[in-house]
Design a protein around this motif. Structure first.
Motif, PDB file in Angstrom:
ATOM      1  N   ARG A   1       0.834  -1.206   0.000  1.00  0.00           N
ATOM      2  CA  ARG A   1       0.000   0.000   0.000  1.00  0.00           C
ATOM      3  C   ARG A   1       0.867   1.253   0.000  1.00  0.00           C
ATOM      4  O   ARG A   1       0.506   2.271  -0.605  1.00  0.00           O
ATOM      5  N   ALA A   2       2.005   1.183   0.684  1.00  0.00           N
ATOM      6  CA  ALA A   2       2.927   2.327   0.672  1.00  0.00           C
ATOM      7  C   ALA A   2       3.437   2.581  -0.743  1.00  0.00           C
ATOM      8  O   ALA A   2       3.550   3.739  -1.171  1.00  0.00           O
ATOM      9  N   ILE A   3       3.746   1.514  -1.488  1.00  0.00           N
ATOM     10  CA  ILE A   3       4.178   1.678  -2.877  1.00  0.00           C
ATOM     11  C   ILE A   3       3.068   2.335  -3.690  1.00  0.00           C
ATOM     12  O   ILE A   3       3.325   3.247  -4.501  1.00  0.00           O
ATOM     13  N   GLU A   4       1.829   1.912  -3.493  1.00  0.00           N
ATOM     14  CA  GLU A   4       0.701   2.524  -4.212  1.00  0.00           C
ATOM     15  C   GLU A   4       0.617   4.016  -3.929  1.00  0.00           C
ATOM     16  O   GLU A   4       0.383   4.822  -4.840  1.00  0.00           O
ATOM     17  N   THR A   5       0.805   4.392  -2.674  1.00  0.00           N
ATOM     18  CA  THR A   5       0.731   5.810  -2.302  1.00  0.00           C
ATOM     19  C   THR A   5       1.880   6.593  -2.914  1.00  0.00           C
ATOM     20  O   THR A   5       1.684   7.690  -3.459  1.00  0.00           O
ATOM     21  N   HIS A   6       3.098   6.048  -2.839  1.00  0.00           N
ATOM     22  CA  HIS A   6       4.242   6.729  -3.451  1.00  0.00           C
ATOM     23  C   HIS A   6       4.040   6.872  -4.967  1.00  0.00           C
ATOM     24  O   HIS A   6       4.373   7.913  -5.548  1.00  0.00           O
ATOM     25  N   MET A   7       3.487   5.846  -5.609  1.00  0.00           N
ATOM     26  CA  MET A   7       3.252   5.913  -7.049  1.00  0.00           C
ATOM     27  C   MET A   7       2.206   6.970  -7.380  1.00  0.00           C
ATOM     28  O   MET A   7       2.326   7.700  -8.374  1.00  0.00           O
ATOM     29  N   ALA A   8       1.166   7.069  -6.560  1.00  0.00           N
ATOM     30  CA  ALA A   8       0.145   8.098  -6.780  1.00  0.00           C
ATOM     31  C   ALA A   8       0.753   9.487  -6.653  1.00  0.00           C
ATOM     32  O   ALA A   8       0.463  10.393  -7.454  1.00  0.00           O
ATOM     33  N   ASN A   9       1.613   9.680  -5.653  1.00  0.00           N
ATOM     34  CA  ASN A   9       2.285  10.974  -5.491  1.00  0.00           C
ATOM     35  C   ASN A   9       3.200  11.268  -6.678  1.00  0.00           C
ATOM     36  O   ASN A   9       3.260  12.397  -7.173  1.00  0.00           O
ATOM     37  N   LEU A  10       3.922  10.239  -7.137  1.00  0.00           N
ATOM     38  CA  LEU A  10       4.830  10.406  -8.270  1.00  0.00           C
ATOM     39  C   LEU A  10       4.062  10.805  -9.520  1.00  0.00           C
ATOM     40  O   LEU A  10       4.444  11.746 -10.230  1.00  0.00           O
ATOM     41  N   ARG A  11       2.978  10.129  -9.788  1.00  0.00           N
ATOM     42  CA  ARG A  11       2.175  10.458 -10.976  1.00  0.00           C
ATOM     43  C   ARG A  11       1.624  11.880 -10.895  1.00  0.00           C
ATOM     44  O   ARG A  11       1.582  12.600 -11.897  1.00  0.00           O
ATOM     45  N   ARG A  12       1.196  12.258  -9.703  1.00  0.00           N
ATOM     46  CA  ARG A  12       0.652  13.611  -9.548  1.00  0.00           C
ATOM     47  C   ARG A  12       1.718  14.648  -9.871  1.00  0.00           C
ATOM     48  O   ARG A  12       1.442  15.637 -10.567  1.00  0.00           O
ATOM     49  N   LYS A  13       2.938  14.427  -9.391  1.00  0.00           N
ATOM     50  CA  LYS A  13       4.008  15.400  -9.644  1.00  0.00           C
ATOM     51  C   LYS A  13       4.437  15.417 -11.106  1.00  0.00           C
ATOM     52  O   LYS A  13       4.865  16.452 -11.627  1.00  0.00           O
ATOM     53  N   LEU A  14       4.333  14.258 -11.777  1.00  0.00           N
ATOM     54  CA  LEU A  14       4.660  14.202 -13.200  1.00  0.00           C
ATOM     55  C   LEU A  14       3.493  14.653 -14.073  1.00  0.00           C
ATOM     56  O   LEU A  14       3.626  14.753 -15.291  1.00  0.00           O
ATOM     57  N   ARG A  15       2.339  14.897 -13.430  1.00  0.00           N
ATOM     58  CA  ARG A  15       1.104  15.245 -14.144  1.00  0.00           C
ATOM     59  C   ARG A  15       0.740  14.146 -15.144  1.00  0.00           C
ATOM     60  O   ARG A  15       0.361  14.412 -16.289  1.00  0.00           O
ATOM     61  N   ASP A  16       0.865  12.926 -14.664  1.00  0.00           N
ATOM     62  CA  ASP A  16       0.588  11.750 -15.483  1.00  0.00           C
ATOM     63  C   ASP A  16      -0.729  11.137 -15.029  1.00  0.00           C
ATOM     64  O   ASP A  16      -0.870  10.746 -13.878  1.00  0.00           O
ATOM     65  N   SER A  17      -1.681  11.036 -15.929  1.00  0.00           N
ATOM     66  CA  SER A  17      -3.010  10.528 -15.592  1.00  0.00           C
ATOM     67  C   SER A  17      -3.001   9.004 -15.524  1.00  0.00           C
ATOM     68  O   SER A  17      -2.566   8.350 -16.481  1.00  0.00           O
ATOM     69  N   PRO A  18      -3.508   8.411 -14.439  1.00  0.00           N
ATOM     70  CA  PRO A  18      -3.581   6.946 -14.368  1.00  0.00           C
ATOM     71  C   PRO A  18      -4.497   6.351 -15.427  1.00  0.00           C
ATOM     72  O   PRO A  18      -4.307   5.225 -15.865  1.00  0.00           O
ATOM     73  N   THR A  19      -5.523   7.116 -15.848  1.00  0.00           N
ATOM     74  CA  THR A  19      -6.475   6.600 -16.831  1.00  0.00           C
ATOM     75  C   THR A  19      -6.001   6.784 -18.270  1.00  0.00           C
ATOM     76  O   THR A  19      -6.399   6.039 -19.162  1.00  0.00           O
ATOM     77  N   ALA A  20      -5.162   7.784 -18.523  1.00  0.00           N
ATOM     78  CA  ALA A  20      -4.594   8.004 -19.863  1.00  0.00           C
ATOM     79  C   ALA A  20      -3.112   8.337 -19.701  1.00  0.00           C
ATOM     80  O   ALA A  20      -2.684   9.458 -19.951  1.00  0.00           O
ATOM     81  N   PRO A  21      -2.307   7.354 -19.269  1.00  0.00           N
ATOM     82  CA  PRO A  21      -0.916   7.630 -18.896  1.00  0.00           C
ATOM     83  C   PRO A  21      -0.023   7.949 -20.088  1.00  0.00           C
ATOM     84  O   PRO A  21      -0.154   7.349 -21.152  1.00  0.00           O
ATOM     85  N   ARG A  22       0.874   8.881 -19.881  1.00  0.00           N
ATOM     86  CA  ARG A  22       1.909   9.186 -20.864  1.00  0.00           C
ATOM     87  C   ARG A  22       3.220   8.505 -20.503  1.00  0.00           C
ATOM     88  O   ARG A  22       4.007   8.147 -21.384  1.00  0.00           O
ATOM     89  N   TYR A  23       3.472   8.326 -19.205  1.00  0.00           N
ATOM     90  CA  TYR A  23       4.752   7.784 -18.762  1.00  0.00           C
ATOM     91  C   TYR A  23       4.627   6.414 -18.082  1.00  0.00           C
ATOM     92  O   TYR A  23       5.361   5.493 -18.407  1.00  0.00           O
TER      93      TYR A  23
END
Length: 281
Positions: free
Chosen positions: A241-263
């Motif tokens: 769960r900690a990995i999930e949270t860190h990944m969510a924070n990382l995506r937010r900072k990269l402005r990467d959408s989980p539903t339409a990811p660029r990275y």
């Protein structure tokens, strides 16, 4: 430099309970650290700024400023590893702690052996020592460009790095317009620097190095423990769960959408990997 070699590494302990503070002090001293003790949020912030610790432990219920806000303020000026310690065990509290900038979250009461294992895992992580880095607010350029003028505020990618390729060059990793330099620990998106916590940086580096190979949450959690970790180490559900949270924070900072990811894309039920080179989002 590791604990026990040369000058001792520094740990700041931000804790208002004398008993817990004494226990933390003993664990870090046994690990070869020099410790700085602080009993409140403001004192802790001043200690981090003055001593530039490799690791900082942080209680949540502190006088003056709570631990969540202290973590956020630390992240504005330091890349110290933050181990958050709290009696709050609800998943929402853990998520809030990690979102605030903590690298680890331990629930009180904790076993000194477990804390020592976390300390050793953090020290194994491949990173530039916090005592040698400039504050995150003023990152150094990462990847040199052949014709960049001296006044260029952000550094272009190398000519050899195609926009939709993931390549390793100059200790740098590139995917689309996202680049990461392993030496300076600078991350650029479309030539603009992105400030990440040490854990977010290491997760991004692991994904870039893996390319299209899927990294499971367990793989990523074990990777954060460093190359000297045991391949059979147990990865708990809270670790995942900690990995999930860190990944969510990382995506937010990269402005990467989980539903339409660029990275970074999610492989449901398995883990994460980079998006394909020929996928245009």
């Amino acid at each position: 430099m590791t604990a026990g070699q040369g000058a001792p590494l520094v740990a700041v302990i931000i804790e208002d309970d004398p008993g817990v503070q004494s226990l933390l002090d003993e664990v870090f001293l046994a690990a070869g650290f020099r410790t700085v003790l602080a009993g409140s949020g403001p004192e802790g912030l001043a200690a981090v700024a003055a001593h530039r610790p490799v690791i900082t432990t942080l209680d949540i219920n502190l006088p003056g400023i709570d631990g969540f806000e202290v973590a956020r303020r630390i992240r504005q000026v330091s890349d110290t590893f933050i181990i958050m310690l709290s009696a709050l065990a609800e998943e929402s509290d853990v998520v809030l702690g990690l979102t605030s900038g903590a690298d680890e979250y331990l629930v009180k009461p904790f076993r000194p052996r477990e804390l020592r294992a976390r300390i050793e895992a953090l020290l194994r992580r491949t990173r530039t020592s916090a005592t040698e880095q400039a504050p995150l607010a003023a990152p150094a350029p990462a990847i040199p460009a052949p014709a960049a003028p001296p006044t260029t505020p952000s550094v272009p990618l190398p000519v050899a790095a195609a926009a939709d390729a993931t390549v390793a060059t100059w200790r740098g990793l590139v995917h689309r317009d996202l680049s990461l330099d392993l030496d300076t620990r600078l991350v650029l998106v479309a030539q603009r620097p992105v400030e990440l916590t040490p854990t977010e940086f290491d997760l991004l580096a692991a994904l870039l190095e893996a390319g299209r190979r899927v990294c499971s949450k367990a793989d990523l959690a074990l990777g954060l423990r460093g190359p000297a970790g045991d391949a059979h180490d147990r990865v708990s559900e809270p670790d995942k769960r900690a990995i999930e949270t860190h990944m969510a924070n990382l995506r937010r900072k990269l402005r990467d959408s989980p539903t339409a990811p660029r990275y970074i894309e999610t492989v449901r039920g398995v883990g994460y990997r980079l998006t394909s080179d020929d996928r245009h989002v």
